[in-house]
Motif scaffolding. Structure first.
Motif, PDB file in Angstrom:
ATOM      1  N   LEU A  15       0.806  -1.062   0.057  1.00 55.51           N
ATOM      2  CA  LEU A  15      -0.073  -0.027  -0.062  1.00 55.51           C
ATOM      3  C   LEU A  15       0.985   1.203   0.048  1.00 55.51           C
ATOM      4  N   ALA A  16       1.862   1.343   0.892  1.00 54.86           N
ATOM      5  CA  ALA A  16       2.954   2.324   0.723  1.00 54.86           C
ATOM      6  C   ALA A  16       3.419   2.511  -0.626  1.00 54.86           C
ATOM      7  N   LEU A  29       4.272   9.861   3.934  1.00 57.61           N
ATOM      8  CA  LEU A  29       3.296  10.207   4.634  1.00 57.61           C
ATOM      9  C   LEU A  29       2.313   8.975   5.406  1.00 57.61           C
ATOM     10  N   TYR A  30       1.959   7.926   4.449  1.00 59.08           N
ATOM     11  CA  TYR A  30       1.128   6.791   4.756  1.00 59.08           C
ATOM     12  C   TYR A  30       1.979   6.078   6.116  1.00 59.08           C
ATOM     13  N   SER A  31       3.362   6.059   6.003  1.00 54.49           N
ATOM     14  CA  SER A  31       3.899   5.305   7.174  1.00 54.49           C
ATOM     15  C   SER A  31       4.195   6.493   8.258  1.00 54.49           C
ATOM     16  N   TYR A  84       8.569   1.336   0.610  1.00 59.77           N
ATOM     17  CA  TYR A  84       8.454   0.078   1.004  1.00 59.77           C
ATOM     18  C   TYR A  84       9.456  -0.335   2.385  1.00 59.77           C
ATOM     19  N   ARG A  85      10.633   0.070   2.353  1.00 53.86           N
ATOM     20  CA  ARG A  85      11.549   0.077   3.373  1.00 53.86           C
ATOM     21  C   ARG A  85      10.923   0.406   4.505  1.00 53.86           C
ATOM     22  N   GLY A  86      10.528   1.635   4.439  1.00 50.32           N
ATOM     23  CA  GLY A  86       9.759   2.385   5.720  1.00 50.32           C
ATOM     24  C   GLY A  86       8.745   1.521   6.641  1.00 50.32           C
ATOM     25  N   ARG A  94      15.844  -4.146   0.573  1.00 46.71           N
ATOM     26  CA  ARG A  94      15.021  -4.421  -0.849  1.00 46.71           C
ATOM     27  C   ARG A  94      13.663  -4.626  -0.914  1.00 46.71           C
ATOM     28  N   ILE A  95      13.051  -4.564  -1.997  1.00 50.64           N
ATOM     29  CA  ILE A  95      11.552  -4.947  -2.097  1.00 50.64           C
ATOM     30  C   ILE A  95      11.462  -6.525  -2.287  1.00 50.64           C
TER      31      ILE A  95
END
Length: 353
Positions: A15-16, A29-31, A84-86, A94-95
């Motif tokens: 989702l991020a 901002l989502y995280s 992703y990392r956050g 890595r993703i």
């Protein structure tokens, strides 16, 4: 601001990623990485504005605009990876593609890349084929049918929404998250789709085909021409226009193309009397001061009065220019606008105003 491991466990990494794919910084901002997210949003807005000014502004350096676009792509890529990392404990480097299970937000991510890919990922072949086919077909048709331009972004947004709501094993629906994502996706993609049309309505591009405007313009200089329906040329303006019928009469057939454009300098306005004698141009019997010409004219012309709603134009390379001293004035209706910038090649970039 950093998140605790407990709060990180409640974040969905894909989702991020989806948010940052819509616009850099939204995933942060989502995280709740507020400073980083706001910084990325502001940096992106500034970079887009600076790139547009550098490329289309009269005093902008075109290459700086292209370099800014390259930097924007780096920021965009960083934002997606960082979003992703956050969401990961230990800030994973890595993703990781979901393994062994279907992920609804990964399906949405794939549908952002191409409509229908998310459905194919979920093994919904019929829906995937329909979205993929209609998305690609309408995007291709929109290149030649401007009325279809809004349709592909709608298909992209609908594909993302449909793949989420049709996910077979969704445990906790997040209708607010998918709604926000789809609205953002629609706004951004619709703006990107309409931007070329907006630019085309405001700016015309043309290539200098001959040396008739030397030394001001060189062969193969690329120009931006400002489109403005209320524009009325002034003496000294460099204008781009479609040649009048009388100018086409003596041209070889192979040169009479529908996209043929001329670029010349305005010398006489409607109602003014123009005379060329003894190497000077006179406007209403007053010699015209000219610092831009290649050489003084070696011909005599006039006196003649410029007709109403028409303009007398000459090339700066006076003795090697097919212009008004040969075929007469240019009707106002033929003038596209004023050339305001040489935007290419890089060493020739300069304003013309």
């Amino acid at each position: 601001m950093k998140l605790s491991f407990r709060s990180i466990n409640h974040l969905d990494p894909w989702l991020a990623v989806n948010y940052s794919l819509v616009f850099p910084g939204l995933g942060q901002l989502y995280s709740a990485f507020w400073i980083k997210g706001i910084s990325l949003v502001l940096i992106t807005v500034v970079m887009i504005g600076y790139a547009a000014w550098s490329i289309f502004g009269a005093n902008g350096q075109t290459m700086w605009g292209f370099w800014t676009i390259a930097c924007f792509l780096l920021v965009y890529s960083f934002s997606i990876l960082d979003a992703y990392r956050g969401t990961q404990p230990g800030y994973a480097t890595r993703i990781s593609v979901p393994q062994g299970r279907f992920d609804p937000w990964y399906a949405v991510f794939l549908s952002q890349l191409l409509p229908g890919l998310g459905h194919l990922y979920l093994q919904q072949a019929l829906a995937g084929g329909i979205f993929l086919g209609t998305g690609l077909l309408t995007a291709w048709l929109a290149n030649s049918i401007p009325q279809l331009i809004p349709i592909p972004p709608l298909i992209w947004a609908l594909s993302c929404y449909h793949v989420y709501v049709s996910f077979p094993h969704r445990i906790r629906p997040k209708s607010d998250a998918i709604a926000l994502l789809v609205v953002g996706l629609l706004v951004v993609r619709l703006s990107l789709s309409l931007t070329p049309g907006w630019i085309q309505q405001a700016v015309e591009q043309c290539i200098v085909p001959s040396d008739s405007m030397v030394p001001t313009l060189q062969v193969d200089d690329r120009l931006f021409v400002r489109r403005n329906q209320t524009y009325r040329p002034s003496t000294g303006d460099i204008v781009v226009f479609t040649p009048p019928a009388v100018a086409l009469r003596d041209l070889p057939e192979k040169e009479k193309t529908k996209d043929l454009l001329y670029v010349k300098r305005v010398i006489g306005l409607p109602g003014q009397q123009i005379t060329v004698r003894e190497g000077r141009v006179y406007v209403d019997d007053r010699p015209l001061t000219e610092t831009y010409t290649q050489a003084t004219p070696a011909y005599e012309w006039g006196p003649e009065t410029v007709p109403a709603n028409s303009y007398f134009v000459l090339g700066d390379n006076r003795n090697n220019s097919y212009d008004s001293h040969i075929w007469g004035a240019v009707p106002d209706a033929n003038i596209l606008g004023a050339a305001y910038k040489i935007y290419w090649p890089p060493e020739r970039v300069q304003p013309l105003e």
